[in-house]
Write a protein that holds these residues in place. Sequence first.
Motif, PDB file in Angstrom:
ATOM      1  N   ASN A  31       0.854  -1.302   0.143  1.00 39.13           N
ATOM      2  CA  ASN A  31      -0.197  -0.207  -0.114  1.00 39.13           C
ATOM      3  C   ASN A  31       0.795   1.179  -0.096  1.00 39.13           C
ATOM      4  OD1 ASN A  31      -2.441  -1.443  -0.009  1.00 39.13           O
ATOM      5  ND2 ASN A  31      -1.968  -1.501   2.361  1.00 39.13           N
ATOM      6  N   ILE A  32       1.867   1.410  -0.888  1.00 34.76           N
ATOM      7  CA  ILE A  32       2.702   2.499  -1.041  1.00 34.76           C
ATOM      8  C   ILE A  32       1.953   3.473  -1.915  1.00 34.76           C
ATOM      9  CG2 ILE A  32       4.962   3.391  -1.976  1.00 34.76           C
ATOM     10  CD1 ILE A  32       5.292   1.688   0.651  1.00 34.76           C
ATOM     11  N   LYS A  33       1.628   4.579  -1.494  1.00 37.64           N
ATOM     12  CA  LYS A  33       1.157   5.731  -1.979  1.00 37.64           C
ATOM     13  C   LYS A  33       1.906   6.646  -2.194  1.00 37.64           C
ATOM     14  CE  LYS A  33      -3.609   5.109  -0.110  1.00 37.64           C
ATOM     15  NZ  LYS A  33      -4.876   5.608   0.264  1.00 37.64           N
ATOM     16  N   LEU A  34       2.700   6.703  -3.424  1.00 39.27           N
ATOM     17  CA  LEU A  34       3.766   7.756  -3.731  1.00 39.27           C
ATOM     18  C   LEU A  34       3.058   9.394  -3.877  1.00 39.27           C
ATOM     19  CD1 LEU A  34       6.331   5.976  -6.171  1.00 39.27           C
ATOM     20  CD2 LEU A  34       6.595   6.459  -3.780  1.00 39.27           C
ATOM     21  N   LEU A  73      16.012   5.946  -3.919  1.00 38.25           N
ATOM     22  CA  LEU A  73      14.611   6.801  -3.366  1.00 38.25           C
ATOM     23  C   LEU A  73      14.701   7.105  -2.010  1.00 38.25           C
ATOM     24  CD1 LEU A  73      12.120   7.573  -4.760  1.00 38.25           C
ATOM     25  CD2 LEU A  73      11.179   5.279  -4.335  1.00 38.25           C
ATOM     26  N   ILE A  74      14.545   8.382  -1.839  1.00 33.55           N
ATOM     27  CA  ILE A  74      14.365   8.699  -0.396  1.00 33.55           C
ATOM     28  C   ILE A  74      13.000   9.213  -0.147  1.00 33.55           C
ATOM     29  CG2 ILE A  74      15.026  10.139   1.389  1.00 33.55           C
ATOM     30  CD1 ILE A  74      17.740  10.434   0.173  1.00 33.55           C
ATOM     31  N   ASP A  80      -1.798  11.754   5.450  1.00 33.63           N
ATOM     32  CA  ASP A  80      -2.682  12.828   4.671  1.00 33.63           C
ATOM     33  C   ASP A  80      -3.897  13.215   5.591  1.00 33.63           C
ATOM     34  OD1 ASP A  80      -3.936  10.567   2.120  1.00 33.63           O
ATOM     35  OD2 ASP A  80      -4.426  10.812   4.242  1.00 33.63           O
ATOM     36  N   GLY A  81      -4.492  14.020   4.982  1.00 37.66           N
ATOM     37  CA  GLY A  81      -5.648  14.537   5.523  1.00 37.66           C
ATOM     38  C   GLY A  81      -6.761  13.357   5.939  1.00 37.66           C
ATOM     39  N   ASN A  82      -6.823  12.378   5.368  1.00 34.76           N
ATOM     40  CA  ASN A  82      -7.549  11.364   5.598  1.00 34.76           C
ATOM     41  C   ASN A  82      -7.212  10.264   6.500  1.00 34.76           C
ATOM     42  OD1 ASN A  82      -9.635  12.223   3.806  1.00 34.76           O
ATOM     43  ND2 ASN A  82      -8.481  11.309   2.077  1.00 34.76           N
ATOM     44  N   GLY A  83      -5.854  10.723   7.140  1.00 41.59           N
ATOM     45  CA  GLY A  83      -5.356   9.703   8.006  1.00 41.59           C
ATOM     46  C   GLY A  83      -4.589   8.198   7.301  1.00 41.59           C
ATOM     47  N   ASP A  84      -4.405   8.270   6.137  1.00 45.09           N
ATOM     48  CA  ASP A  84      -3.859   7.402   5.194  1.00 45.09           C
ATOM     49  C   ASP A  84      -2.339   7.490   5.239  1.00 45.09           C
ATOM     50  OD1 ASP A  84      -6.660   7.267   2.977  1.00 45.09           O
ATOM     51  OD2 ASP A  84      -6.296   5.907   4.909  1.00 45.09           O
ATOM     52  N   ASP A  85      -1.488   6.651   5.233  1.00 41.20           N
ATOM     53  CA  ASP A  85      -0.068   6.623   5.148  1.00 41.20           C
ATOM     54  C   ASP A  85       0.154   7.213   3.596  1.00 41.20           C
ATOM     55  OD1 ASP A  85       0.563   4.003   7.292  1.00 41.20           O
ATOM     56  OD2 ASP A  85       0.503   6.139   7.666  1.00 41.20           O
ATOM     57  N   VAL A  86       0.981   8.108   3.279  1.00 41.13           N
ATOM     58  CA  VAL A  86       1.687   8.424   2.072  1.00 41.13           C
ATOM     59  C   VAL A  86       3.125   8.429   2.125  1.00 41.13           C
ATOM     60  CG1 VAL A  86      -0.514   9.609   1.214  1.00 41.13           C
ATOM     61  CG2 VAL A  86       1.098  10.958   2.611  1.00 41.13           C
ATOM     62  N   TYR A  87       3.757   8.421   1.129  1.00 45.01           N
ATOM     63  CA  TYR A  87       5.118   8.540   1.000  1.00 45.01           C
ATOM     64  C   TYR A  87       5.609   9.534   0.003  1.00 45.01           C
ATOM     65  CZ  TYR A  87       4.988   3.860   3.414  1.00 45.01           C
ATOM     66  OH  TYR A  87       4.542   2.873   4.272  1.00 45.01           O
ATOM     67  N   SER A  88       6.252  10.503   0.544  1.00 45.98           N
ATOM     68  CA  SER A  88       6.661  11.981  -0.176  1.00 45.98           C
ATOM     69  C   SER A  88       7.901  11.463  -0.675  1.00 45.98           C
ATOM     70  CB  SER A  88       6.278  13.279   0.555  1.00 45.98           C
ATOM     71  OG  SER A  88       4.888  13.429   0.807  1.00 45.98           O
ATOM     72  N   ILE A  89       8.118  11.925  -2.100  1.00 52.17           N
ATOM     73  CA  ILE A  89       9.541  11.799  -2.673  1.00 52.17           C
ATOM     74  C   ILE A  89      10.322  12.846  -2.166  1.00 52.17           C
ATOM     75  CG2 ILE A  89      10.933  11.318  -4.696  1.00 52.17           C
ATOM     76  CD1 ILE A  89       8.314  10.203  -6.010  1.00 52.17           C
ATOM     77  N   VAL A  90      11.415  12.599  -1.372  1.00 51.01           N
ATOM     78  CA  VAL A  90      12.254  13.721  -1.128  1.00 51.01           C
ATOM     79  C   VAL A  90      13.442  13.835  -2.079  1.00 51.01           C
ATOM     80  CG1 VAL A  90      14.077  14.390   0.690  1.00 51.01           C
ATOM     81  CG2 VAL A  90      11.765  13.695   1.435  1.00 51.01           C
ATOM     82  N   ASP A  91      14.034  12.544  -2.569  1.00 52.61           N
ATOM     83  CA  ASP A  91      14.904  12.505  -3.539  1.00 52.61           C
ATOM     84  C   ASP A  91      14.465  11.408  -4.458  1.00 52.61           C
ATOM     85  OD1 ASP A  91      18.485  11.656  -3.836  1.00 52.61           O
ATOM     86  OD2 ASP A  91      17.157  13.289  -5.030  1.00 52.61           O
ATOM     87  N   GLY A  92      14.724  11.420  -5.731  1.00 51.12           N
ATOM     88  CA  GLY A  92      14.438  10.281  -6.623  1.00 51.12           C
ATOM     89  C   GLY A  92      13.357  10.503  -7.590  1.00 51.12           C
ATOM     90  N   GLN A  93      12.751  11.958  -7.673  1.00 49.53           N
ATOM     91  CA  GLN A  93      11.592  12.214  -8.207  1.00 49.53           C
ATOM     92  C   GLN A  93      11.944  12.182  -9.858  1.00 49.53           C
ATOM     93  OE1 GLN A  93       9.174  16.317  -9.595  1.00 49.53           O
ATOM     94  NE2 GLN A  93      11.018  16.380  -8.590  1.00 49.53           N
ATOM     95  N   ILE A 177      13.554   5.061   3.893  1.00 45.90           N
ATOM     96  CA  ILE A 177      12.107   5.910   4.344  1.00 45.90           C
ATOM     97  C   ILE A 177      12.584   6.111   5.782  1.00 45.90           C
ATOM     98  CG2 ILE A 177       9.568   5.117   4.907  1.00 45.90           C
ATOM     99  CD1 ILE A 177      10.065   2.511   3.076  1.00 45.90           C
ATOM    100  N   THR A 178      11.800   7.257   5.899  1.00 46.63           N
ATOM    101  CA  THR A 178      11.812   7.967   7.518  1.00 46.63           C
ATOM    102  C   THR A 178      10.542   8.629   7.692  1.00 46.63           C
ATOM    103  OG1 THR A 178      13.088   9.472   8.918  1.00 46.63           O
ATOM    104  CG2 THR A 178      13.328  10.071   6.462  1.00 46.63           C
ATOM    105  N   GLY A 179      10.154   8.623   8.931  1.00 45.91           N
ATOM    106  CA  GLY A 179       9.002   9.607   9.438  1.00 45.91           C
ATOM    107  C   GLY A 179       9.303  10.961   9.659  1.00 45.91           C
ATOM    108  N   ASP A 180      10.658  11.345   9.648  1.00 49.15           N
ATOM    109  CA  ASP A 180      11.012  12.557  10.075  1.00 49.15           C
ATOM    110  C   ASP A 180      11.346  13.610   8.860  1.00 49.15           C
ATOM    111  OD1 ASP A 180      13.371  13.979  12.684  1.00 49.15           O
ATOM    112  OD2 ASP A 180      12.428  14.790  10.802  1.00 49.15           O
ATOM    113  N   VAL A 181      10.763  14.312   8.525  1.00 50.73           N
ATOM    114  CA  VAL A 181      11.196  15.197   7.133  1.00 50.73           C
ATOM    115  C   VAL A 181      12.468  15.574   7.103  1.00 50.73           C
ATOM    116  CG1 VAL A 181      10.136  17.316   7.721  1.00 50.73           C
ATOM    117  CG2 VAL A 181      10.461  16.736   5.182  1.00 50.73           C
TER     118      VAL A 181
END
Length: 506
Positions: A31-34, A73-74, A80-93, A177-181
């Motif tokens: 369930n990876i939501k990029l 890929l970092i 997100d606003g719905n409480g779902d896990d999302v994975y924002s691309i910091v590097d590798g876009q 993957i990290t939870g700390d931006v």
Amino acid sequence: MNNLTLAITTIGDLLLQNKISRNNNGKSIDNIKLRIPEYQRPYKWTARNAIQLLDDIIEARNDNKEVYRVGTLILHKHTDGNGDDVYSIVDGQQRTITFSLLLYALYENEPERPTIDLLGQQVFDNSFSRHNIPNNLNAFRRRTQKRTDNDENADFRRDMKSLRTFIEERCELIVVITGDVSEAFQFFDSQNARGKALYPHDLLKAYHLREMAGLDEGRIEQTVSEWEKIPQQELASFFGDYLYRVKEWINGNWAYRLSEHNIYKFKGITKMAHTPYAQFYKSAFSYAEFINSSAMPFVTGTREANAFQLNTPIIAGKPFFDYTKHYYGILKDIQDNSQYEGFYIKGNLIVKTLDRYFSRGVGNRITRLLFDTALLLYVDRFCPATYPTKTDTDLFEQFVVLAFIWAYSLRAQYYHLGWQSAQNYVLERCDKGITNSLNIYKFIADSDTPVSLLSTLADRLSPLAASDIYDNVRKGIEEGTIEEQDGDNVYINYLHFFKANTFYTE
């Protein structure tokens, strides 16, 4: 870094199955939501970059490589606003979007096509992204699709299917993957400092984000988003051409090129620094922040406290981003000569002349940069951002004239002007016979008041004689262009202002 998860994923799992193949325990992450966050840079890969990647993959497939690692890929994991896990691309876009376009082209003519979720989301609106995404997709189409139906094309289609399988199953990304931006950007910093070349300001961004550890993530993301709204080429010029040079020139140093080797000048004082030197500047910054966030300036009608000075240390972390925004805004205001919108420069006739007739060519651009940088430093030291008095305005206008005389004395004396001659002029290292070579930046930084600065410059600047000026400019004077104006009453020869202010002698 205690919050990092390291993993490996195939391109097919990530983009088609929305999962990461295996973490360090050998288990998949489903369930990876990029997501591509707004603070990301635009999609800058051109068709040349995209086709080079494709050719590299084809070569790896033809060499029968069991695994072909295509980068790192970092990801920043958050909700997100719905409480779902999302994975924002910091590097590798750049690479991830390119693989998405490649798979889209390879599957486009198949009766059953998988959905590539990443291509379904809105990308931050930017001219680079709007051009490069469709252009690269069309480049892939030309390489991976045939329009006719014959035996030769059947072989081609089998080859493309083989390529598609290789991309999906053997092309792999290392995933962090990290939870700390802020931690994500720290890893980005260390990763890229040893790899591909980045703008120095990119490295500074990552460094100062690391210093923001512990702040609310919303504030961090807002800070980065505001930073990324500034065109990156303009940020590169702002730091490399203006801030870096003025820091060096104030100290009488030659300004080379801002790079990863000298960005320490913008790293500043960290929150852990406890020397008296550090405490002094941290206390001054904290006092200014306290005053400006209180009702005191409004209630008393006093000016806001200035939290920055160009020739003092930066405070690391969020203040660095505030510093950047502060000085970028001042520089843009100085360069904007509109009558009603400008705060410092408004309908100035000298600047109108320079904007209209003397903005092209290397020599003119160098001279204008010296002029603008001198104004930036003066504003920083002597001009209030709020409630300027008539005296403040009058003194600044006097300085504009003297800064112009100083900078354009250089332009008038060199037919071919380059950075070697310009820096010798700034640092008073010119050969004999060059008039008005002086370090105006050091004079500004050493002056306690604008009045003392103006007195010093009036004493040090000398009129240009006709013999000082290179032939083409002198010819224009002899033909009378020094007094000519166009339809908007703008003078067509900048030496008019030398004569009008008694800095030119026949």
